[in-house]
Design an enzyme around this catalytic site. Structure first.
Site, PDB file in Angstrom:
ATOM      1  N   GLU A 216     -20.797   9.266  21.392  1.00  0.00           N
ATOM      2  CA  GLU A 216     -20.643  10.598  20.800  1.00  0.00           C
ATOM      3  C   GLU A 216     -20.789  11.631  21.911  1.00  0.00           C
ATOM      4  O   GLU A 216     -21.762  11.614  22.667  1.00  0.00           O
ATOM      5  CB  GLU A 216     -21.690  10.814  19.692  1.00  0.00           C
ATOM      6  N   ARG A 217     -19.781  12.482  22.031  1.00  0.00           N
ATOM      7  CA  ARG A 217     -19.743  13.513  23.078  1.00  0.00           C
ATOM      8  C   ARG A 217     -19.781  12.892  24.481  1.00  0.00           C
ATOM      9  O   ARG A 217     -20.384  13.449  25.399  1.00  0.00           O
ATOM     10  CB  ARG A 217     -20.879  14.521  22.924  1.00  0.00           C
TER      11      ARG A 217
ATOM     12  N   GLU B   6     -27.474  17.491   9.959  1.00  0.00           N
ATOM     13  CA  GLU B   6     -26.083  17.052   9.977  1.00  0.00           C
ATOM     14  C   GLU B   6     -25.912  15.737   9.206  1.00  0.00           C
ATOM     15  O   GLU B   6     -25.392  14.751   9.724  1.00  0.00           O
ATOM     16  CB  GLU B   6     -25.577  16.942  11.426  1.00  0.00           C
TER      17      GLU B   6
ATOM     18  N   ASP C 120     -26.772  25.427  19.916  1.00  0.00           N
ATOM     19  CA  ASP C 120     -26.392  24.056  20.252  1.00  0.00           C
ATOM     20  C   ASP C 120     -25.681  23.996  21.607  1.00  0.00           C
ATOM     21  O   ASP C 120     -24.464  23.870  21.647  1.00  0.00           O
ATOM     22  CB  ASP C 120     -25.475  23.511  19.150  1.00  0.00           C
TER      23      ASP C 120
ATOM     24  N   LYS D 135     -34.148  21.730  21.258  1.00  0.00           N
ATOM     25  CA  LYS D 135     -33.015  22.081  22.121  1.00  0.00           C
ATOM     26  C   LYS D 135     -33.316  23.378  22.863  1.00  0.00           C
ATOM     27  O   LYS D 135     -34.000  24.260  22.322  1.00  0.00           O
ATOM     28  CB  LYS D 135     -31.737  22.241  21.292  1.00  0.00           C
TER      29      LYS D 135
ATOM     30  N   LYS E 176     -33.654  11.842  14.473  1.00  0.00           N
ATOM     31  CA  LYS E 176     -32.900  13.008  13.991  1.00  0.00           C
ATOM     32  C   LYS E 176     -32.954  12.925  12.474  1.00  0.00           C
ATOM     33  O   LYS E 176     -32.354  12.027  11.880  1.00  0.00           O
ATOM     34  CB  LYS E 176     -31.461  12.942  14.502  1.00  0.00           C
TER      35      LYS E 176
ATOM     36  N   TRP F 193     -20.642  25.900   9.201  1.00  0.00           N
ATOM     37  CA  TRP F 193     -21.558  25.464  10.262  1.00  0.00           C
ATOM     38  C   TRP F 193     -22.510  26.547  10.775  1.00  0.00           C
ATOM     39  O   TRP F 193     -23.383  26.278  11.604  1.00  0.00           O
ATOM     40  CB  TRP F 193     -20.762  24.894  11.451  1.00  0.00           C
TER      41      TRP F 193
ATOM     42  N   GLU G   5     -18.297  30.185  32.203  1.00  0.00           N
ATOM     43  CA  GLU G   5     -18.730  31.216  31.254  1.00  0.00           C
ATOM     44  C   GLU G   5     -17.698  32.353  31.186  1.00  0.00           C
ATOM     45  O   GLU G   5     -17.395  32.866  30.117  1.00  0.00           O
ATOM     46  CB  GLU G   5     -20.093  31.769  31.692  1.00  0.00           C
TER      47      GLU G   5
ATOM     48  N   GLU H 135     -35.031  19.743  25.037  1.00  0.00           N
ATOM     49  CA  GLU H 135     -33.844  18.877  25.100  1.00  0.00           C
ATOM     50  C   GLU H 135     -32.683  19.664  25.710  1.00  0.00           C
ATOM     51  O   GLU H 135     -32.315  20.731  25.236  1.00  0.00           O
ATOM     52  CB  GLU H 135     -33.466  18.394  23.693  1.00  0.00           C
TER      53      GLU H 135
ATOM     54  N   ARG I 269     -28.273  30.506  11.399  1.00  0.00           N
ATOM     55  CA  ARG I 269     -28.593  29.179  11.941  1.00  0.00           C
ATOM     56  C   ARG I 269     -29.579  29.271  13.103  1.00  0.00           C
ATOM     57  O   ARG I 269     -30.407  28.378  13.280  1.00  0.00           O
ATOM     58  CB  ARG I 269     -27.286  28.505  12.382  1.00  0.00           C
TER      59      ARG I 269
ATOM     60  N   GLU J 284     -20.501  18.674  26.481  1.00  0.00           N
ATOM     61  CA  GLU J 284     -19.804  18.858  25.207  1.00  0.00           C
ATOM     62  C   GLU J 284     -19.130  20.228  25.105  1.00  0.00           C
ATOM     63  O   GLU J 284     -17.950  20.318  24.783  1.00  0.00           O
ATOM     64  CB  GLU J 284     -20.805  18.668  24.054  1.00  0.00           C
TER      65      GLU J 284
HETATM   66  C1  GCV Z   1     -25.432  13.631  18.067  1.00  0.00           C
HETATM   67  C2  GCV Z   1     -24.060  18.706  17.958  1.00  0.00           C
HETATM   68  C3  GCV Z   1     -23.043  17.686  18.391  1.00  0.00           C
HETATM   69  C4  GCV Z   1     -23.249  16.376  17.670  1.00  0.00           C
HETATM   70  C5  GCV Z   1     -24.684  15.895  17.938  1.00  0.00           C
HETATM   71  C6  GCV Z   1     -25.635  16.985  17.448  1.00  0.00           C
HETATM   72  C7  GCV Z   1     -27.092  16.633  17.729  1.00  0.00           C
HETATM   73  O1  GCV Z   1     -23.844  19.070  16.634  1.00  0.00           O
HETATM   74  O2  GCV Z   1     -21.757  18.185  18.172  1.00  0.00           O
HETATM   75  O3  GCV Z   1     -22.329  15.453  18.157  1.00  0.00           O
HETATM   76  O4  GCV Z   1     -24.949  14.693  17.280  1.00  0.00           O
HETATM   77  O5  GCV Z   1     -25.353  18.177  18.123  1.00  0.00           O
HETATM   78  O6  GCV Z   1     -27.602  17.106  18.726  1.00  0.00           O
HETATM   79  O7  GCV Z   1     -27.682  15.909  16.956  1.00  0.00           O
END
Ligand code: GCV
Length: 670
Positions: A149-150, A276, A355, A350, A272, A532, A502, A377, A326, A383
């Site tokens: 993922e990513r 999501e 994000d 994070k 997690k 979102w 940027e 994090e 958010r 991404e």
């Molecule tokens: C692993 C964002 C990313 C998702 C990721 C999520 C997370 O939404 O697009 O791919 O999922 O962050 O950090 O859990």
């Protein structure tokens, strides 16, 4: 962009390559004492030292000119005072590499290797150091089917087609790389733990994972696994995953006991939850503290830890509802729970409230927690920052984040201090980051993306370091065989790359103008009317998100004077203006430009900079192997196409929206 297939042994990245150097000095090395990591040092020495020195041998102490061991094993009374710290010093004609424990000795040995690679004469290699951060972790988002993922560097290093894919040699090489930059913890599977992946904590996988854990442990890297909060249902066939249900508690205890039977060094879980569409304690009306503490309790007898992610927000928002923001979610969910988490729970926050955008303010949750452990994090995988097609050297961003003054304990409470174990009684435990590694031969897709991994490790070890210097060091180690001019070209690109990225993407901190789903390339309204929670609210008269008292009041989550600084449009830094304020296009920035003119200029300049990157690279064609030249050139060409598309879409959109011409008369829209 064609994905480079795995065809031969992986690149060594910054570790010495075969036939790189032939320093005349002899290195007759003796590793004194017995220990798992001391055996590792011998192996690392045998692999890498002959690639630097012509005369290398492992010998008994009396014949050695380099002696390695713990102070105790060397019969010396000195101590560093930190279990991961080391000292390198000359004693007569011998160089001593020592630490209080074998972990420290291992890191001391890597420092010796680095200095050796850089040509430092043996007996002048004085150094004493210890890490600032206790936790220096990497999180893989790898799935069992081999997808990442990513991920932008091929497929998973670990898994393929629901089976283990990596050879022991590959794991060892990866462990060497990570350990050489001080990484001491690792998860190998995605935080989105799908049905198949829940099985990783069962007997089906544990024998294999025990071998893997052992390989990493030899390099002082502790294996963790991402786990699914609803595992008692998917694996244990219970009807519930309620953390207060006795059957659920029992199920986790039994499962954890099983894990430790196979992997006595197991670190614990990364979770997690309620995020999501992942299951979590909210389903049962429980708090995140109740969820996390139940798992922590199961891990406690074995010394295990739960990393509990704070990325909890409503991803099914009504976009017309402007009262929900958010950005406020992590703080709202976790700040009120401060002090209710077990001491083996570490909240994973994070860096920003949204994000991993190219520009975000620092999450106000840092500094708000005084009785709960936490780590920051980061995202090494690019991404939202160019997906390892566009070059974007992220340590520049991280250094800014870590220099941010939260004012949590009055003026001068920087993020780096909060995360550092140098802070007395501090609850910040360090840092973790999403991996940018895949099975590509060069590990990271874009070879320059290796610098992000390298920089992450270096800054986690010592956040005071200058990211520009780190780039130079990385280039010098990685491209030792190329000319100083090539290295300079690379470094000058790296150093500018974050601000260039940027410049040609979403302006002034507003973020999120990306294509939905895959997140590469521009789409100004891609997320604008979506659930979102990621909006820029552009209209005929202005743009940006009002997060002040007249808007969502997100700013109130910051301490003073930060809240005041961001909340006042006159003092808010330009680069975050649209994150905090909705302003007219004619609003005057501190730079002396209007917002609309800034948008036009930044996008034109960003593209010009990428053109200059490509040109500089082309200028070095003759000075490097064709394969490297072509590989990077293709990526710059793709980056340039991307930057032009961003420029054209963003500038056209805002020209149409605002009706204001570019004062320099450049063509925005034909
Ligand atoms: C692993 C964002 C990313 C998702 C990721 C999520 C997370 O939404 O697009 O791919 O999922 O962050 O950090 O859990």
């Amino acid at each position: 962009m064609p994905i480079q297939e795995k065809t031969r042994a992986r690149d060594t990245c910054w570790l010495p390559e075969e036939g790189q150097g032939h320093r005349a000095e002899k290195v007759h090395i003796s590793v004194v004492g017995n220990g798992f990591r001391l055996d590792t040092i011998k192996k690392v020495a045998q692999t890498y030292l002959p690639r630097i020195f012509a005369d290398v041998d492992i010998v008994d102490a009396e014949f050695a000119n380099v002696i390695v061991g713990t102070f105790a094993d060397l019969g010396r009374s000195e101590r560093v005072g930190h279990q991961e710290g080391y000292r390198i010093f000359a004693d007569g004609s011998q160089l001593i590499i020592a630490g209080d424990t074998e972990f420290g000795v291992l890191y001391g040995f890597y420092e010796f290797l680095k200095k050796s690679q850089q040509g430092c004469p043996l007996l002048t290699m004085e150094a004493e150091d210890q890490p600032a951060m206790e936790v220096r972790m990497i999180n893989h988002w790898d799935n069992l089917d081999g997808s990442v993922e990513r991920g932008y560097a091929g497929k998973s290093l670990f898994f393929d087609n629901n089976a283990w894919a990596a050879s022991d040699e590959e794991i060892v090489q990866y462990a060497e790389m990570l350990s050489s930059i001080g990484i001491n913890a690792l998860t190998i599977n995605n935080v989105n733990v799908h049905a198949k992946e829940t099985e990783l904590i069962t007997e089906k996988w544990l024998p294999q994972l025990a071998k893997v854990a052992n390989l990493f442990d030899a390099y002082h890297i502790t294996l963790f696994l991402s786990a699914n909060f609803a595992s008692p249902m998917t694996l244990g066939h219970l009807q519930t995953a309620d953390p207060l249900d006795k059957r659920v508690v029992h199920w986790w205890k039994t499962q954890v006991e099983e894990i430790y039977k196979y992997i006595p060094t197991f670190g614990g879980f990364v979770i997690k939850a309620d995020s999501e569409h992942r299951p979590g304690p909210f389903t049962y009306g429980r708090t995140h503290a109740q969820g996390a503490n139940m798992l922590a309790d199961a891990l406690k007898p074995y010394g295990g830890v739960v990393f509990w992610r704070c990325f909890v927000y409503d991803c099914l928002q009504d976009w017309r509802d402007r009262s929900t923001d958010r950005a406020k979610a992590a703080y709202e969910h976790f700040a009120p729970l401060d002090g209710t988490f077990a001491d083996n729970v570490i909240l994973q926050i994070k860096n920003g409230p949204m994000d991993f955008q190219v520009r975000e303010p620092v999450s106000p949750l840092f500094g708000a927690l005084t009785q709960t452990n936490y780590v920051m994090e980061l995202q090494i995988t690019q991404e939202y920052t160019g997906q390892q097609i566009d070059v974007c050297y992220l340590p520049m961003q991280w250094q800014e984040i870590w220099s941010f003054d939260t004012h949590a304990n009055g003026e001068g409470t920087k993020i780096a201090d909060l995360l550092s174990s140098r802070q007395q009684d501090g609850k910040g435990k360090g840092v973790t980051a999403v991996s940018n590694i895949g099975n590509n031969q060069n590990w990271t897709g874009h070879p320059f993306a290796q610098a992000n991994l390298y920089g992450y490790g270096q800054l986690a070890w010592n956040p005071e370091q200058c990211p520009r210097k780190i780039a130079e060091e990385w280039a010098k180690r990685t491209y030792a065989h190329l000319s100083a001019e090539v290295r300079q070209t690379i470094c000058s690109i790296l150093k500018r790359s974050w601000s260039v990225y940027e410049a040609y993407t979403a302006p002034l901190g507003v973020g999120w103008m990306v294509n939905t789903g895959h997140h590469y390339g521009p789409n100004v309204n891609g997320y604008e009317y979506s659930p979102w929670g990621t909006y820029h609210f552009s209209d005929r008269s202005g743009l940006g998100v009002d997060r002040t008292k007249t808007g969502s009041n997100y700013i109130s989550q910051y301490k003073q004077p930060v809240a005041e600084l961001y909340g006042n449009v006159a003092t808010c830094p330009d680069e975050l203006l649209l994150f905090f304020h909705h302003v007219p296009y004619t609003h005057m920035l501190k730079s002396g430009k209007t917002v609309i003119q800034h948008i036009y200029d930044a996008h034109f300049e960003g593209v010009e900079e990428v053109e200059a990157f490509l040109e500089a690279w082309e200028g070095q064609k003759e000075a490097m192997p064709d394969s490297l030249y072509m590989h990077v050139k293709e990526r710059f060409e793709a980056q340039l196409a991307n930057a032009r598309e961003w420029r054209d879409q963003v500038n056209t959109y805002y020209y149409r929206m605002s009706g204001i011409n570019d004062e320099r008369g450049r063509t925005i829209y034909k």
